[in-house]
Design a protein around this motif. Structure first.
Motif, short mmCIF file in Angstrom:
data_model
loop_
_atom_site.label_atom_id
_atom_site.label_comp_id
_atom_site.label_asym_id
_atom_site.label_seq_id
_atom_site.Cartn_x
_atom_site.Cartn_y
_atom_site.Cartn_z
N HIS A 123 7.61 10.20 27.50
CA HIS A 123 8.53 10.10 28.64
C HIS A 123 9.95 10.26 28.13
CE1 HIS A 123 10.82 8.06 31.95
NE2 HIS A 123 9.99 8.79 32.66
N GLY A 124 10.88 10.56 29.02
CA GLY A 124 12.28 10.69 28.64
C GLY A 124 12.88 9.38 28.18
N ASP A 125 14.04 9.46 27.53
CA ASP A 125 14.67 8.26 26.97
C ASP A 125 15.48 7.49 28.02
OD1 ASP A 125 16.58 10.20 27.22
OD2 ASP A 125 17.30 10.09 25.15
N ASP A 126 14.88 7.30 29.19
CA ASP A 126 15.45 6.47 30.23
C ASP A 126 14.31 5.63 30.80
OD1 ASP A 126 14.23 8.80 31.23
OD2 ASP A 126 15.23 8.62 33.16
N ILE A 127 14.65 4.54 31.44
CA ILE A 127 13.62 3.64 31.95
C ILE A 127 13.25 4.02 33.38
CG2 ILE A 127 13.20 1.25 32.70
CD1 ILE A 127 14.68 0.30 30.27
N THR A 128 11.94 4.00 33.68
CA THR A 128 11.43 4.22 35.03
C THR A 128 10.70 2.97 35.47
OG1 THR A 128 11.18 6.59 34.61
CG2 THR A 128 9.97 5.67 36.47
N THR A 129 11.01 2.48 36.66
CA THR A 129 10.42 1.23 37.12
C THR A 129 9.67 1.39 38.44
OG1 THR A 129 12.45 0.60 38.29
CG2 THR A 129 12.23 -0.14 36.01
N LEU A 130 8.74 0.45 38.68
CA LEU A 130 8.07 0.35 39.97
C LEU A 130 9.04 -0.25 40.98
CD1 LEU A 130 4.65 -1.17 38.79
CD2 LEU A 130 5.14 1.24 39.26
N CYS A 131 8.62 -0.32 42.24
CA CYS A 131 9.50 -0.87 43.28
C CYS A 131 9.84 -2.34 43.03
CB CYS A 131 8.87 -0.69 44.66
SG CYS A 131 7.21 -1.36 44.82
N ASP A 132 9.00 -3.05 42.24
CA ASP A 132 9.28 -4.46 41.94
C ASP A 132 10.08 -4.64 40.65
OD1 ASP A 132 7.46 -3.88 39.98
OD2 ASP A 132 5.97 -5.37 40.58
N GLY A 133 10.52 -3.53 40.05
CA GLY A 133 11.33 -3.61 38.84
C GLY A 133 10.55 -3.58 37.54
N THR A 134 9.23 -3.50 37.61
CA THR A 134 8.38 -3.46 36.41
C THR A 134 8.51 -2.11 35.72
OG1 THR A 134 6.79 -4.92 37.51
CG2 THR A 134 6.02 -3.74 35.54
N ASP A 135 8.60 -2.14 34.39
CA ASP A 135 8.65 -0.90 33.61
C ASP A 135 7.31 -0.18 33.75
OD1 ASP A 135 8.71 1.09 31.67
OD2 ASP A 135 9.69 -0.15 30.17
N CYS A 136 7.35 1.07 34.22
CA CYS A 136 6.12 1.85 34.45
C CYS A 136 5.31 2.08 33.17
CB CYS A 136 6.45 3.20 35.08
SG CYS A 136 7.13 3.11 36.74
N TYR A 137 5.96 1.99 32.02
CA TYR A 137 5.32 2.34 30.76
C TYR A 137 5.10 1.14 29.84
CZ TYR A 137 6.26 7.02 32.39
OH TYR A 137 6.29 8.16 33.17
N GLN A 138 5.21 -0.07 30.41
CA GLN A 138 5.10 -1.27 29.57
C GLN A 138 3.75 -1.38 28.89
OE1 GLN A 138 7.94 -3.23 29.13
NE2 GLN A 138 6.67 -3.70 27.35
N ALA A 139 2.67 -1.05 29.60
CA ALA A 139 1.32 -1.18 29.02
C ALA A 139 1.13 -0.24 27.83
CB ALA A 139 0.26 -0.89 30.09
N VAL A 140 1.57 1.01 27.96
CA VAL A 140 1.39 1.95 26.85
C VAL A 140 2.36 1.65 25.71
CG1 VAL A 140 0.34 3.83 28.15
CG2 VAL A 140 2.82 3.67 28.06
N LYS A 141 3.52 1.09 26.04
CA LYS A 141 4.46 0.66 24.99
C LYS A 141 3.85 -0.48 24.18
CE LYS A 141 8.78 1.98 27.32
NZ LYS A 141 10.00 1.50 28.02
N ASP A 142 3.27 -1.45 24.88
CA ASP A 142 2.65 -2.60 24.21
C ASP A 142 1.50 -2.17 23.31
OD1 ASP A 142 4.44 -4.23 25.51
OD2 ASP A 142 3.03 -4.88 27.07
N ALA A 143 0.82 -1.08 23.69
CA ALA A 143 -0.33 -0.60 22.92
C ALA A 143 0.10 0.34 21.78
CB ALA A 143 -1.30 0.13 23.84
N GLY A 144 1.41 0.60 21.66
CA GLY A 144 1.89 1.49 20.61
C GLY A 144 1.54 2.95 20.85
N ARG A 145 1.35 3.31 22.10
CA ARG A 145 0.95 4.68 22.42
C ARG A 145 2.00 5.36 23.32
NH1 ARG A 145 -5.19 4.14 24.40
NH2 ARG A 145 -4.90 6.40 24.71
N TYR A 146 3.24 5.10 23.00
CA TYR A 146 4.36 5.63 23.78
C TYR A 146 5.33 6.36 22.86
CZ TYR A 146 8.56 5.57 26.78
OH TYR A 146 9.68 5.92 27.51
N ARG A 147 5.75 7.57 23.27
CA ARG A 147 6.75 8.33 22.54
C ARG A 147 7.84 8.77 23.52
NH1 ARG A 147 3.32 6.75 19.68
NH2 ARG A 147 2.19 7.79 17.97
N GLU A 148 9.01 9.02 22.99
CA GLU A 148 10.12 9.43 23.86
C GLU A 148 10.60 10.83 23.50
OE1 GLU A 148 12.37 5.35 25.31
OE2 GLU A 148 13.33 6.62 23.79
N CYS A 149 11.05 11.55 24.54
CA CYS A 149 11.74 12.83 24.35
C CYS A 149 13.13 12.67 24.96
CB CYS A 149 10.98 13.97 25.01
SG CYS A 149 10.82 13.85 26.81
#
Length: 370
Positions: free
Chosen positions: A99-125
């Motif tokens: 995903h891009g180097d900006d944060i994307t959130t759900l309508c409740d403010g939750t980071d859309c990528y928190q689960a994959v970040k926690d699992a170490g399976r997230y990269r940024e462009c």
């Protein structure tokens, strides 16, 4: 004799709205594909986007088709969940998410990528500065302003602000200004395949504005490519487009439009700032053109009132293409925005507020890392 172990292909997951598919989306997909071998792209449904961001400009089927036409995409997953889950990634055997180097959130403010970040399976462009769907909608909402009235040189119209247009001085927002996109040779090279036609290849030439690049353009280019082996596309410059079409066209400047065309899998090469009338230079100076194709809709005459396809017609190399998506036009997309202006203005306001919250979250995360 030792056997050489074959490397397992790296599969990458990217998801998003891809509403009014633009060169910023394409650049993110290009960067993601460079990190591996096979790119799977999840595209959210209209209902999911409505819930978390607001109404879409393009319908979901149009967005699915636009992403599928990007030359770096290998597989499209329709109706992808807005919250990126490990389960969905695993179901497509994807190793990590980009995903891009900006944060994307759900309508409740939750980071859309928190689960994959926690699992170490997230990269940024790197996010492409100066372009977003929100910004493009802003341009369309302000179509009533004459941002092409001022006389400018080609250099200034390509490299500077095309306008000072805004809804009113008191409501001016950086989200609704015309593009400050500065073209570079590196970006053009990144998007270009750089391949030449092979001996014996049939070269097809088409031209146009390609403003707000959409599935109507894509289907036309697909059918044009099928007429030969190599597709050369001429993209008209801003002054020509505005002189011929008037109003506030084009909404995107020349180099923005060129990058969108170059990202299309059916396109081999682009003439940047092609003349409106197809002349002998176009037909022979880049490559020898065998076919000149145009949609089966009337073309506006050149400034001298001549048919822009007069020469290829005389040479017997002019072909008309029936386009089943001809009803979808740049003007039609703008009409969608204007007809539902209040809804989209509300979306702009919601997006701006959401962006502020995401910036605060990003700052908080940075502070915690220090």
């Amino acid at each position: 004799m030792s056997k050489t172990m074959k490397r397992k292909p790296i599969r990458i997951w990217v998801d998003g709205c891809f509403d009014v598919m633009h060169y910023g989306h394409a650049n993110a997909l290009r960067q993601a594909k460079a990190m591996g071998d096979y790119l799977v792209v999840g595209v959210h449904s209209d209902a999911e986007i409505e819930k978390h961001k607001g109404p879409t400009v393009m319908k979901e089927e149009e967005r699915y088709a636009a992403v599928a036409a990007c030359k770096w995409v290998d597989h499209v997953v329709p109706n992808a969940p807005y919250f990126t889950s490990l389960e969905v990634m695993d179901s497509y055997s994807c190793d990590f998410c980009v995903h891009g180097d900006d944060i994307t959130t759900l309508c409740d403010g939750t980071d859309c990528y928190q689960a994959v970040k926690d699992a170490g399976r997230y990269r940024e462009c790197k996010r492409t500065i100066g372009i977003s769907t929100t910004e493009l909608v802003g341009r369309m909402l302000l179509m009533t302003r004459d941002h092409h009235k001022r006389k400018s040189s080609i250099a200034s119209i390509n490299n500077e602000d095309l306008s000072t247009f805004s809804s009113s001085p008191s409501k001016q927002s950086p989200e609704t200004k015309i593009s400050h996109f500065l073209p570079t040779s590196r970006r053009i090279v990144q998007f270009s395949e750089g391949k030449e036609p092979n001996p014996g290849d049939k070269v097809v030439y088409v031209d146009g504005t390609f403003d707000l690049f959409h599935v109507g353009h894509i289907e036309f280019l697909k059918r044009a490519k099928a007429l030969g082996n190599y597709l050369l596309v001429g993209v008209h410059d801003d002054q020509i487009v505005n002189a011929i079409k008037g109003s506030n066209y084009p909404l995107m400047n020349l180099h923005e439009r060129v990058l969108s065309v170059l990202a299309c899998r059916y396109v081999d090469e682009v003439i940047i700032g092609a003349p409106y009338s197809v002349d002998n230079n176009v037909l022979s100076q880049v490559y020898k053109v065998d076919i000149v194709a145009h949609g089966n809709t009337p073309s506006l005459p050149d400034l001298n009132d001549k048919d822009p396809y007069e020469i290829p017609k005389q040479k017997g190399i002019y072909v008309e293409i029936e386009n089943p998506s001809a009803e979808l036009t740049t003007a039609g997309i703008v009409d969608r925005i204007i007809k539902h202006r209040i809804r989209y203005e509300e979306r702009q306001a919601r997006k701006n507020e959401k962006s502020k919250l995401e910036e605060k979250l990003e700052e908080k995360l940075k502070t915690n890392l220090i």
